[in-house]
Write a protein that holds these residues in place. Structure first.
Motif, PDB file in Angstrom:
ATOM      1  N   GLU A  76     -79.425 -39.844  43.623  1.00  0.00           N
ATOM      2  CA  GLU A  76     -78.831 -41.070  44.155  1.00  0.00           C
ATOM      3  C   GLU A  76     -77.544 -41.391  43.396  1.00  0.00           C
ATOM      4  O   GLU A  76     -76.517 -41.739  43.994  1.00  0.00           O
ATOM      5  N   ARG A  77     -77.595 -41.232  42.059  1.00  0.00           N
ATOM      6  CA  ARG A  77     -76.395 -41.447  41.235  1.00  0.00           C
ATOM      7  C   ARG A  77     -75.357 -40.349  41.483  1.00  0.00           C
ATOM      8  O   ARG A  77     -74.150 -40.618  41.448  1.00  0.00           O
ATOM      9  N   VAL A  78     -75.808 -39.123  41.706  1.00  0.00           N
ATOM     10  CA  VAL A  78     -74.882 -38.031  42.030  1.00  0.00           C
ATOM     11  C   VAL A  78     -74.088 -38.395  43.284  1.00  0.00           C
ATOM     12  O   VAL A  78     -72.854 -38.271  43.323  1.00  0.00           O
ATOM     13  N   HIS A  79     -74.799 -38.873  44.298  1.00  0.00           N
ATOM     14  CA  HIS A  79     -74.161 -39.285  45.548  1.00  0.00           C
ATOM     15  C   HIS A  79     -73.194 -40.435  45.301  1.00  0.00           C
ATOM     16  O   HIS A  79     -72.072 -40.461  45.827  1.00  0.00           O
ATOM     17  N   GLN A  80     -73.624 -41.392  44.487  1.00  0.00           N
ATOM     18  CA  GLN A  80     -72.789 -42.558  44.186  1.00  0.00           C
ATOM     19  C   GLN A  80     -71.508 -42.146  43.455  1.00  0.00           C
ATOM     20  O   GLN A  80     -70.422 -42.645  43.763  1.00  0.00           O
ATOM     21  N   GLU A  81     -71.645 -41.230  42.482  1.00  0.00           N
ATOM     22  CA  GLU A  81     -70.471 -40.754  41.736  1.00  0.00           C
ATOM     23  C   GLU A  81     -69.446 -40.125  42.684  1.00  0.00           C
ATOM     24  O   GLU A  81     -68.244 -40.384  42.575  1.00  0.00           O
ATOM     25  N   MET A  82     -69.939 -39.298  43.610  1.00  0.00           N
ATOM     26  CA  MET A  82     -69.032 -38.627  44.550  1.00  0.00           C
ATOM     27  C   MET A  82     -68.434 -39.622  45.543  1.00  0.00           C
ATOM     28  O   MET A  82     -67.253 -39.530  45.893  1.00  0.00           O
TER      29      MET A  82
END
Length: 286
Positions: free
Chosen positions: A262-268
């Motif tokens: 979820e954080r990976v998606h948010q970072e991108m």
């Protein structure tokens, strides 16, 4: 105009190409440490004749596009040889040390410190592109130290070529360019290194490489002779940007290790806004 181009590669050759198109009656004299480059530039019609520093006294404009370590050594000599009414313009990717090198030169008023943000990963006279500078930003530093009438002459040429002008002090230039140019080249070189070391079978790399890899690693084809001195001259800023970049990589790696996608998606997603920032930057014509 009588133009002297010192360094007939991609940058100098493209400048000569545009001068010829915009002012066909201009005479362009080429100076380069490589005799084969000069011969090639003559054959391609980039220059009208070969020259030496004796050619500078009668020049209206001198455009210097050589590696920044050579520029540090040669710029004082170029100013020594330039005529009183000659404007000397450089295209160096660093500015602080270069400006310091001529700060007390008797002909400092003849020098305009510039960095046109233009180029490709290719080098040599055959890499020269017509219209390379159109729509590109040209950073000018310490413009107040250049004689006003010489400023006007150089600016008229830049505007004819379609360049956008931005004024900046040398220290700010070197700090900002470390982020938007120097870091991207290091990233590209190291991505290429990582893949080459991991994929020993070069055929596999060739077969599997997609457009994403090609565009990301494109800058790794750039000349080490040009880029090593740039990293040396801008060392402090480059190290600072690398520390921030490495920390972002470590953080991203940790998110993947922790299955926090979820954080990976948010970072991108957060980084996607770079699309709006880059929207106004013109692409280099091939």
């Amino acid at each position: 105009m009588n133009i002297v181009v010192i360094g007939i590669g991609l940058i100098g050759g493209s400048f000569a190409k545009d001068i010829k198109k915009l002012n066909p009656r201009s005479e362009i004299i080429g100076i380069d440490k490589s005799e084969s480059h000069l011969d090639e530039a003559l054959a391609l019609g980039l220059i009208d004749a070969k020259g030496d520093y004796g050619s500078l006294a009668l020049a209206d404009m001198v455009f210097v596009s050589i590696p920044v370590n050579a520029l540090m050594q040669e710029l004082p000599k170029i100013l020594d040889a330039a005529g009183d009414e000659t404007v000397v313009v450089d295209a160096g990717s660093t500015k602080s040390l270069i400006c310091q090198a001529v700060a007390n030169h008797p002909k400092r008023r003849n020098y305009m410190a510039c960095h046109p943000i233009a180029g490709t990963e290719f080098s040599g006279p055959s890499a020269a592109i017509e219209g390379l500078y159109e729509g590109k930003t040209n950073i000018i530093c310490e413009v107040e130290k250049t004689a006003f009438k010489l400023q006007e002459r150089a600016l008229a040429v830049f505007q004819e070529m379609g360049m956008r002008i931005r004024y900046m002090n040398p220290e700010a230039h070197d700090k900002h360019i470390a982020y938007v140019s120097h870091l991207s080249h290091i990233s590209s070189f190291m991505l290429g290194k990582t893949v080459i070391e991991k994929e020993k079978n070069e055929r596999d790399i060739f077969d599997m490489a997609g457009s994403g890899f090609e565009s990301t690693v494109r800058l790794a084809k750039s000349s080490p002779d040009m880029w090593t001195p740039i990293f040396e001259q801008n060392k402090d800023n480059v190290v600072e940007t690398l520390e921030e970049y490495i920390q972002n990589l470590i953080t991203f790696k940790k998110l993947i290790e922790d299955n926090d996608f979820e954080r990976v998606h948010q970072e991108m997603s957060n980084t996607n806004k770079i699309k709006q920032i880059l929207k106004g930057i013109p692409l280099t014509k091939k």
